[in-house]
Design an enzyme around this catalytic site. Structure first.
Site, PDB file in Angstrom:
ATOM      1  N   THR A   1       0.865  -1.184   0.000  1.00  0.00           N
ATOM      2  CA  THR A   1       0.000   0.000   0.000  1.00  0.00           C
ATOM      3  C   THR A   1       0.901   1.233   0.000  1.00  0.00           C
ATOM      4  O   THR A   1       2.040   1.165   0.451  1.00  0.00           O
ATOM      5  CB  THR A   1      -0.872   0.053   1.260  1.00  0.00           C
ATOM      6  OG1 THR A   1       0.000   0.166   2.392  1.00  0.00           O
ATOM      7  CG2 THR A   1      -1.724  -1.192   1.404  1.00  0.00           C
TER       8      THR A   1
ATOM      9  N   LYS B   1     -16.299  14.708  13.148  1.00  0.00           N
ATOM     10  CA  LYS B   1     -17.335  14.303  14.098  1.00  0.00           C
ATOM     11  C   LYS B   1     -17.735  15.513  14.926  1.00  0.00           C
ATOM     12  O   LYS B   1     -17.041  15.913  15.848  1.00  0.00           O
ATOM     13  CB  LYS B   1     -16.830  13.153  14.958  1.00  0.00           C
ATOM     14  CG  LYS B   1     -16.545  11.937  14.102  1.00  0.00           C
ATOM     15  CD  LYS B   1     -16.109  10.717  14.864  1.00  0.00           C
ATOM     16  CE  LYS B   1     -15.940   9.558  13.885  1.00  0.00           C
ATOM     17  NZ  LYS B   1     -15.298   8.393  14.445  1.00  0.00           N
TER      18      LYS B   1
ATOM     19  N   TRP C   1     -21.722  13.027  11.835  1.00  0.00           N
ATOM     20  CA  TRP C   1     -20.547  12.961  10.957  1.00  0.00           C
ATOM     21  C   TRP C   1     -20.720  13.874   9.744  1.00  0.00           C
ATOM     22  O   TRP C   1     -21.754  13.859   9.086  1.00  0.00           O
ATOM     23  CB  TRP C   1     -20.317  11.520  10.494  1.00  0.00           C
ATOM     24  CG  TRP C   1     -19.917  10.583  11.601  1.00  0.00           C
ATOM     25  CD1 TRP C   1     -19.962  10.836  12.942  1.00  0.00           C
ATOM     26  CD2 TRP C   1     -19.431   9.244  11.478  1.00  0.00           C
ATOM     27  NE1 TRP C   1     -19.537   9.744  13.652  1.00  0.00           N
ATOM     28  CE2 TRP C   1     -19.212   8.754  12.785  1.00  0.00           C
ATOM     29  CE3 TRP C   1     -19.165   8.406  10.384  1.00  0.00           C
ATOM     30  CZ2 TRP C   1     -18.731   7.468  13.019  1.00  0.00           C
ATOM     31  CZ3 TRP C   1     -18.688   7.131  10.629  1.00  0.00           C
ATOM     32  CH2 TRP C   1     -18.463   6.663  11.932  1.00  0.00           C
TER      33      TRP C   1
HETATM   34  P1  ADP Z   1      -3.461   3.761  -2.405  1.00  0.00           P
HETATM   35  O1  ADP Z   1      -3.891   4.935  -1.574  1.00  0.00           O
HETATM   36  O2  ADP Z   1      -2.301   3.021  -1.965  1.00  0.00           O
HETATM   37  O3  ADP Z   1      -3.529   4.040  -3.876  1.00  0.00           O
HETATM   38  P2  ADP Z   1      -5.581   1.981  -2.785  1.00  0.00           P
HETATM   39  O4  ADP Z   1      -5.381   2.016  -4.233  1.00  0.00           O
HETATM   40  O5  ADP Z   1      -5.703   0.686  -2.103  1.00  0.00           O
HETATM   41  O6  ADP Z   1      -4.495   2.690  -2.048  1.00  0.00           O
HETATM   42  O7  ADP Z   1      -6.762   2.975  -2.411  1.00  0.00           O
HETATM   43  C1  ADP Z   1      -7.884   2.541  -1.756  1.00  0.00           C
HETATM   44  C2  ADP Z   1      -8.709   3.704  -1.320  1.00  0.00           C
HETATM   45  O8  ADP Z   1      -8.967   4.585  -2.408  1.00  0.00           O
HETATM   46  C3  ADP Z   1     -10.070   3.274  -0.841  1.00  0.00           C
HETATM   47  O9  ADP Z   1     -10.055   2.822   0.494  1.00  0.00           O
HETATM   48  C4  ADP Z   1     -10.870   4.552  -1.029  1.00  0.00           C
HETATM   49  O10 ADP Z   1     -10.685   5.433   0.035  1.00  0.00           O
HETATM   50  C5  ADP Z   1     -10.259   5.145  -2.270  1.00  0.00           C
HETATM   51  N1  ADP Z   1     -11.079   4.786  -3.426  1.00  0.00           N
HETATM   52  C6  ADP Z   1     -10.929   3.778  -4.291  1.00  0.00           C
HETATM   53  N2  ADP Z   1     -11.875   3.793  -5.236  1.00  0.00           N
HETATM   54  C7  ADP Z   1     -12.673   4.834  -4.966  1.00  0.00           C
HETATM   55  C8  ADP Z   1     -13.859   5.395  -5.576  1.00  0.00           C
HETATM   56  N3  ADP Z   1     -14.401   4.878  -6.658  1.00  0.00           N
HETATM   57  N4  ADP Z   1     -14.402   6.486  -4.991  1.00  0.00           N
HETATM   58  C9  ADP Z   1     -13.877   7.028  -3.888  1.00  0.00           C
HETATM   59  N5  ADP Z   1     -12.781   6.569  -3.279  1.00  0.00           N
HETATM   60  C10 ADP Z   1     -12.179   5.489  -3.809  1.00  0.00           C
END
Ligand code: ADP
Length: 543
Positions: A185, A438, A443
């Site tokens: 990640t 919050k 929220w």
């Molecule tokens: P990184 O931040 O390492 O690129 P990821 O690709 O795993 O991590 O990102 C996951 C996060 O991205 C999700 O938990 C969410 O917060 C956000 N995310 C992914 N797809 C969407 C979407 N369609 N709309 C809003 N947020 C999104």
């Protein structure tokens, strides 16, 4: 009573074996970092993946050893996906967009033995070389005549090595629960964490994602994944492609609008996949040349929220449907998807656009629920905000060599997102749980506030964070970057927001800043801002 069916393992090599005999002529087209276009078939890819496996044997790679790649979306990366995992080693795809110290951390943490690297990224490795001394060798993904002068020790040419190998190799059979590939990640706090996908999780994810109301792939589809193979396996598409035999078009380093259009015009994909930023570049380019994306029927957008205007632009200017999707590295990545279906068909246009803004419904294999801070499940009414928890066979159960269990809760994974879910299971991300504000027990979505505020014609970027408040615990404050030479003050921003948000969501302060900090993957980095502005309202007599 047990069923009486065969227990054949779900292995990544079985995907390729299926593709080779069922879809031998399916095409794989790549823009290479050398600049030219390369094309070959699934049959060619399968033969070269076996050469990769023989090469790993020659390099004395053992079962489970980590073999890293630092590469664009291209056919050589595709061969490594299958050659490395099929052999029984673990493919570690490195994200070149991580910061140097994160790259050093993950190469050492994963204990990568070899790194296969595209020409573009050789300087990146040279820069961190003193800190990654345990890597035994570097294999450069190019022809012999393109080999660069390099400081990398034990650097060898991929094509020369492959030419010396046989294309015969018997793929081993082993437990489908063994690790197949890993991705770290990007980590907004602390070090990146390793997610280790298994053969089983990868195959199940691929089987689920090809479905008509998921990616809708078939042997007659052609797709262009702009989402990188170095981040969550290009959303699993290199695996789905083998199940269906869909034609793959790999953009290599060409992610700008003009390069993408050139490929789209020549290869005619009907499906594009990527994050919103790349589509903004493509849409702008198409506007500037006044052309339409004729072949494209669907655009899967995920990684960040698809903006409403983008959904409309694809539809109205290009006749292309935006399929909004949500997932994360920890989920392989697909969790929910918002494909065209009967519910949408029945809606008037504006309502359909509003539904498309939601992140969609869970695919079979993924269960989702929302909970309050005490773990109580909240109603699926499309309004109540809650922490989004997931479980399923392709969702992480623990991080690689890391005892952080804070996200795991009674067999569920806490995504760190805050969402609503409606009665048809349409999920809508409203915020990250560490960013949601919050205020007096209720929220407030920082994202919704940011989206509303950034519509102000004089503002370039907005960031909303919670600041301490003696009565309400937290109240929102808005940090805003003005457009160059814009004349705008707090009162103008607040009055702009008046009819766009609930009254109690109104920020308690608007602070103009020169710039805002971002993560390596371009998301707003709020951790330091929260610390810097924690007492802003109290210190400025606004609380
Ligand atoms: P990184 O931040 O390492 O690129 P990821 O690709 O795993 O991590 O990102 C996951 C996060 O991205 C999700 O938990 C969410 O917060 C956000 N995310 C992914 N797809 C969407 C979407 N369609 N709309 C809003 N947020 C999104």
């Amino acid at each position: 009573m047990q069923g009486l069916m065969m227990d054949r393992p779900l292995l990544i090599s079985s995907l390729l074996q299926h593709a080779e005999v069922t879809h031998p002529h399916s095409e794989i087209v790549s823009r290479r970092c050398e600049g030219d276009i390369h094309r070959y078939t699934m049959k060619d890819a399968a033969a070269r993946a076996r050469k990769v496996a023989n090469l790993l044997q020659r390099l004395n790679i053992n079962d489970g050893d980590r073999i890293a790649t630092l590469a664009w979306n291209n056919y050589r990366h595709f061969e490594l996906y299958y050659g490395v995992s099929g052999y029984g080693a673990v493919l570690h795809t490195i994200n070149p967009r991580l910061f140097a110290e994160q790259l050093v951390y993950i190469v050492n943490h994963a204990e990568d033995r070899y790194i296969f690297v595209d020409l573009t990224f050789v300087p990146l490795l040279e820069a961190i070389l003193p800190h990654i001394g345990n890597v035994e060798g570097f294999i450069i993904l190019c022809d012999e005549d393109k080999m660069p002068e390099t400081k990398l020790p034990n650097a060898q040419c991929y094509e020369t090595l492959l030419a010396a190998e046989s294309d015969e190799f018997e793929w081993p059979e082993f437990d489908e629960r063994k690790g197949a590939s890993m991705c770290y990640t990007s980590g907004t706090t602390g070090n990146p964490k390793g997610v280790l996908y298994s053969h089983r999780s990868t195959c199940l994810h691929a089987l689920s994602s090809v479905g008509e109301e998921v990616m809708g792939l078939s042997s007659s589809s052609c797709f262009l994944p702009v989402v990188p193979m170095f981040h969550v396996n290009a959303w699993g598409t290199p695996y789905s492609a083998c199940i269906t035999g869909a034609k793959q078009v790999f953009p290599g380093p060409g992610m700008d609008g003009a390069s993408l259009w050139e490929l789209i015009e020549a290869e005619k994909p009907d499906l594009l996949l990527g994050v919103p930023t790349v589509w903004l570049m493509l849409l702008n380019h198409m506007d500037s040349i006044g052309k339409k994306l004729e072949s494209v029927k669907n655009v899967i957008i995920g990684g960040a929220a698809a903006p409403l205007q983008m959904i409309k632009d694809f539809d109205q200017k290009h006749d292309a449907f935006v399929v909004h999707a949500w997932g994360m590295t920890e989920m392989s990545p697909i969790g929910t998807i918002n494909a065209y279906n009967g519910i949408m068909a029945a809606l008037p246009e504006e309502e359909r656009y509003q539904l498309q803004r939601k992140q969609g419904r869970p695919v079979f294999g993924v269960e989702i629920k929302i909970c309050d801070d005490d773990g109580n499940e909240l109603p699926r009414d499309g309004k109540t905000f809650g922490r989004l928890l997931v479980r399923g066979p392709w969702i992480v159960n623990g991080y690689y060599n890391n005892d952080d269990t804070s996200s795991f809760e009674n067999g569920w994974f806490d995504t760190g997102d805050v969402a609503t879910i409606d009665e048809n299971s349409y999920m809508n991300i409203v915020d990250r749980s560490k960013d949601v504000i919050k205020s007096g027990g209720e929220w407030i979505s920082s994202i919704d506030l940011e989206n509303a505020a950034v519509g102000h014609p004089q503002l370039a970027e907005c960031c909303v964070i919670g600041a301490r408040h003696p009565k309400w615990d937290e109240r929102p404050i808005l940090l805003a970057v003005k457009n160059p030479e814009a004349e705008v003050d707090e009162a103008s921003v607040l009055s702009y927001l008046e009819d766009k948000i609930a009254k109690w969501w109104m920020p308690d302060a608007v602070i103009f800043v020169e710039s805002l900090p971002h993560t390596a993957t371009g998301k707003l980095l709020k951790v330091d801002l929260r610390k810097d502005y924690e007492n802003y309202l109290i210190d400025h007599g606004k609380a």
